[in-house]
Motif scaffolding. Structure first.
Motif, mmCIF file in Angstrom:
data_model
loop_
_atom_site.group_PDB
_atom_site.id
_atom_site.type_symbol
_atom_site.label_atom_id
_atom_site.label_comp_id
_atom_site.label_asym_id
_atom_site.label_seq_id
_atom_site.Cartn_x
_atom_site.Cartn_y
_atom_site.Cartn_z
ATOM 1 N N ARG A 1 -2.775 5.344 -12.936
ATOM 2 C CA ARG A 1 -2.425 5.244 -11.361
ATOM 3 C C ARG A 1 -1.311 4.546 -10.933
ATOM 4 N NH1 ARG A 1 -5.401 6.080 -7.077
ATOM 5 N NH2 ARG A 1 -4.064 4.316 -6.179
ATOM 6 N N THR B 1 2.769 3.453 -10.987
ATOM 7 C CA THR B 1 3.994 4.011 -9.938
ATOM 8 C C THR B 1 4.974 3.867 -10.760
ATOM 9 O OG1 THR B 1 4.213 2.732 -7.906
ATOM 10 C CG2 THR B 1 3.000 4.530 -8.157
ATOM 11 N N PRO C 1 -3.565 -9.071 -9.081
ATOM 12 C CA PRO C 1 -3.910 -8.952 -7.141
ATOM 13 C C PRO C 1 -1.778 -7.916 -7.253
ATOM 14 C CG PRO C 1 -3.441 -10.935 -8.457
ATOM 15 C CD PRO C 1 -4.000 -10.302 -9.735
ATOM 16 N N ALA C 2 -1.270 -7.970 -7.900
ATOM 17 C CA ALA C 2 0.274 -7.548 -8.008
ATOM 18 C C ALA C 2 0.277 -6.522 -8.000
ATOM 19 C CB ALA C 2 1.257 -8.370 -8.659
ATOM 20 N N PRO D 1 0.211 -2.726 -6.636
ATOM 21 C CA PRO D 1 0.023 -2.224 -4.941
ATOM 22 C C PRO D 1 -0.839 -1.214 -5.559
ATOM 23 C CG PRO D 1 2.035 -2.811 -5.260
ATOM 24 C CD PRO D 1 1.159 -2.905 -6.518
ATOM 25 N N TYR D 2 -1.755 -0.647 -6.580
ATOM 26 C CA TYR D 2 -1.927 0.191 -7.282
ATOM 27 C C TYR D 2 -3.412 0.672 -7.857
ATOM 28 C CZ TYR D 2 2.697 2.157 -5.110
ATOM 29 O OH TYR D 2 3.538 2.717 -4.438
ATOM 30 N N LYS D 3 -3.662 -0.463 -7.659
ATOM 31 C CA LYS D 3 -5.117 -1.303 -8.573
ATOM 32 C C LYS D 3 -5.114 -0.615 -9.731
ATOM 33 C CE LYS D 3 -6.241 -3.918 -6.150
ATOM 34 N NZ LYS D 3 -5.365 -5.444 -5.845
ATOM 35 N N ILE E 1 4.016 -10.587 -4.157
ATOM 36 C CA ILE E 1 3.435 -12.069 -4.441
ATOM 37 C C ILE E 1 5.023 -12.810 -5.269
ATOM 38 C CG2 ILE E 1 2.268 -13.443 -5.734
ATOM 39 C CD1 ILE E 1 -0.051 -11.462 -6.268
ATOM 40 N N GLY F 1 -2.913 5.522 -1.732
ATOM 41 C CA GLY F 1 -3.326 4.178 -1.233
ATOM 42 C C GLY F 1 -2.512 2.541 -1.581
ATOM 43 N N THR F 2 -1.946 2.013 -0.591
ATOM 44 C CA THR F 2 -1.569 1.007 -1.501
ATOM 45 C C THR F 2 -2.123 -0.474 -1.245
ATOM 46 O OG1 THR F 2 0.380 2.368 -1.487
ATOM 47 C CG2 THR F 2 0.661 -0.022 -2.257
ATOM 48 N N THR F 3 -2.419 -1.415 -1.880
ATOM 49 C CA THR F 3 -2.904 -2.751 -1.263
ATOM 50 C C THR F 3 -1.817 -4.177 -1.761
ATOM 51 O OG1 THR F 3 -5.363 -2.217 -2.016
ATOM 52 C CG2 THR F 3 -4.213 -4.233 -2.181
ATOM 53 N N THR G 1 -1.777 -7.278 -1.804
ATOM 54 C CA THR G 1 -3.186 -8.527 -1.554
ATOM 55 C C THR G 1 -2.579 -9.789 -0.580
ATOM 56 O OG1 THR G 1 -2.836 -8.685 -4.124
ATOM 57 C CG2 THR G 1 -3.266 -10.788 -3.452
ATOM 58 N N SER H 1 9.019 2.773 -6.430
ATOM 59 C CA SER H 1 9.516 3.353 -7.369
ATOM 60 C C SER H 1 10.305 3.920 -7.967
ATOM 61 C CB SER H 1 8.014 4.222 -8.409
ATOM 62 O OG SER H 1 8.222 4.911 -9.211
ATOM 63 N N LYS I 1 9.553 7.494 -10.052
ATOM 64 C CA LYS I 1 9.137 8.612 -8.882
ATOM 65 C C LYS I 1 10.299 9.319 -7.982
ATOM 66 C CE LYS I 1 4.469 8.944 -7.850
ATOM 67 N NZ LYS I 1 3.835 9.624 -8.814
#
Lengths: 135, 401
Positions: free
Chosen positions: A84, A86, A124-125, A127-129, B187, B272-274, B276, B354, B357
């Motif tokens: 996961r 990147t 939490p930092a 983005p792709y868990k 963050i 998919g991107t998170t 926080t 990235s 990538k």
């Protein structure tokens, strides 16, 4: 001298037991507490770095098991999900112990479990868990 | 000696084209000089991979029996709301959409674990998605509700259509305040604790064609692992941003709107991107081939990280309050080394884009072209450049009384 990083899980019954004191006083071990938490269910979690002679260490760990404390090596609790990841590097400056390092030539990261203290800053930092901590 | 795009395509078809990445061209120019390199090289491949919020997909899901008109109704994919303001069964899902019951930032910082970007990744990974819709019902479309699994392979059209991608350069985000902040740039630790940037620098498409002399409407590109096209300038396209002597924008400038067949794409290049405390988005992989039509175009592709500068901006105050002013200019060479110096302090850097990538995309696109599988397309219209006078305007608020 042996050195280990361990995750100790205490059932509610032994949460009030002064186990760090016992490990130091009765087993002559050096104990460095890296992180400690008691959950809402009153289960305790302690991450320690422990060092001492092999025999003393074995006896100390035996004592822990006898009183019902589950002992796991620390590395088991941190997972870097490489598929996961990147390699964006956004987590890198947040890691306080440089457990996440960047090969600046390849611009790819690697995770050094031995340096990780499971502080959780990368969770939490990411983005792709791509980091999971079972703590 | 100038070449035409048709000549380059002839060479590609014969398997004779000389293709290098935007990284490889740097050493080649250092070694051989601009003139010789321009004679030898036909195509330079540029690329980027990073979070791009103005992204989304449209789907035509096919007609149910009896028929339903989603247009004007409500629809959700995996609980994430989609836009239905089209005809009966066309829907658009945006990358930043969130489930209605997502707690968002009610407990700050919100986790934002799943949203539009994640649905897109799941769909391209071949997973079923749950479509739930309600409609008002008409004589010709009587049905009022629909609950069904859908799969990318079964829908009619599935198109990735991103109104703004691949920003030409971007801010470096820092935090001058005394508390942690949660931004779309990641963050940010207080008191200049870290500096986050988001560009592939010397590999980035629009930084390799800074005046858009080859990229325009119709340019064929690598998009999300499949083939796509540049369809317009992206929103907020700002060709008049300040530039260095070599023409490299010193801050965010040009952008591209892109489109491509989602069914060809892969979750490796659409993620998919998170963020926080901020929200969800989609990370997109884009590769743009630059035809080396003449020495000038080649010289732009030889741009190096040390020649590309970005502005450091305080995201605790200056950015949210729309106050201008940079805390200083840093090069991508410095940023990629992992440390920059700001206000006398050494600040560690992290990237949202990235580079690893981007490098892989540039090399994949190079392989496609070398194998003759991917031909270059002549743009119908180039992206508007400096002479267009186009600027990026702020909102002029006119309060409603």
């Amino acid at each position: 001298m042996l050195k280990k990083r361990l995750v100790l899980t205490f059932p509610q019954a032994v949460v009030e037991e002064p186990i760090t004191y016992r490990l130091i006083k009765d087993y002559d071990l050096v104990v460095n507490i890296l992180r400690a938490r008691i959950s809402r269910e009153e289960e305790g979690r302690l991450i320690i770095e422990i060092s001492g002679e092999k025999e003393a260490l074995d006896k100390g760990l035996n004592y822990l098991k006898k009183i019902g404390v589950a002992v796991q090596p620390l590395a088991k609790d941190v997972r870097w999900l490489e598929d996961r990841c990147t390699h964006c590097t956004v987590c890198v400056p947040l890691c306080p112990t440089e457990a996440i390092v960047v090969d600046r030539e390849r611009m790819e990261i690697s995770f050094d479990k031995d340096r990780c203290i499971v502080c959780g800053a990368c969770i939490p930092a990411c983005p792709y868990k791509a980091v999971e901590i079972l703590f | 000696m100038a070449k035409t795009l048709a000549e380059i395509n002839e060479k590609i078809k014969k398997g004779e084209a000389v293709v290098v990445t935007a990284e490889e061209i740097i050493d080649l120019v250092d070694e051989k000089g601009i003139k010789k390199a321009a004679q030898e090289v036909d195509v330079v491949t540029s690329a980027t991979f990073g979070p791009m919020c103005s992204s989304g997909i449209y789907l035509n899901i096919g007609h149910s029996k009896p028929k339903i008109k989603l247009g004007g109704g409500k629809a959700y994919l995996n609980e994430v709301p989609v836009y239905t303001g089209f005809a009966a069964v066309d829907i658009y899902l945006g990358a930043t959409a969130l489930p209605d019951d997502d707690p968002r930032n009610r407990v700050h910082p919100g986790e934002f674990r799943y949203g539009g970007g994640h649905v897109i990744e799941d769909l391209v990974a071949g997973k079923d998605a749950k479509l739930v819709a309600t409609a008002h019902g008409t004589d010709c479309y009587p049905r009022r509700s629909l609950e069904t699994w859908i799969n990318l392979k079964d829908v009619n059209e599935a198109v990735l259509f991103n109104p703004r991608n691949a920003y030409q350069n971007y801010n470096v985000a820092v935090n001058l305040s005394h508390k942690v902040i949660y931004t779309y740039m990641g963050i940010l630790q207080p008191n200049l604790g870290n500096a986050n940037y988001c560009s592939a620098g010397q590999l980035s498409p629009l930084l390799n064609d800074p005046y858009y002399k080859t990229i325009g409407v119709g340019t064929r590109i690598f998009l999300g692992g499949g083939v796509g096209y540049v369809v317009w300038q992206g929103t907020q396209h700002n060709p008049t941003a300040p530039r260095t002597e070599k023409g490299v924008p010193r801050s965010s400038a040009g952008t591209m709107a892109v489109l491509g067949d989602l069914k060809q794409m892969s979750p490796e290049w659409l993620k998919g991107t998170t963020m926080t405390g901020y929200g969800v988005t989609l990370s997109v992989g884009i590769g743009v081939p630059i035809p080396i039509l003449n020495e000038e175009i080649l010289s732009y592709t030889a741009v190096k990280d040390e020649d590309i500068f970005a502005q450091t901006v305080d995201y605790s105050e200056a950015y949210p309050q729309r106050k201008s002013g940079s805390l200083g200019e840093v090069s991508y060479a410095q940023l990629k080394r992992g440390k920059i110096t700001l206000q006398g302090k050494e600040v560690p850097t992290g990237s949202l884009s990235s580079y690893a990538k981007a490098r892989k995309i540039a090399s994949l696109l190079k392989d496609w072209i070398k194998k003759g599988e991917f031909l270059l397309a002549e743009p119908v219209e180039l992206l508007p450049s400096v002479e267009s006078g186009i600027t990026f305007k702020p909102l002029k608020e006119r309060p409603i009384r």
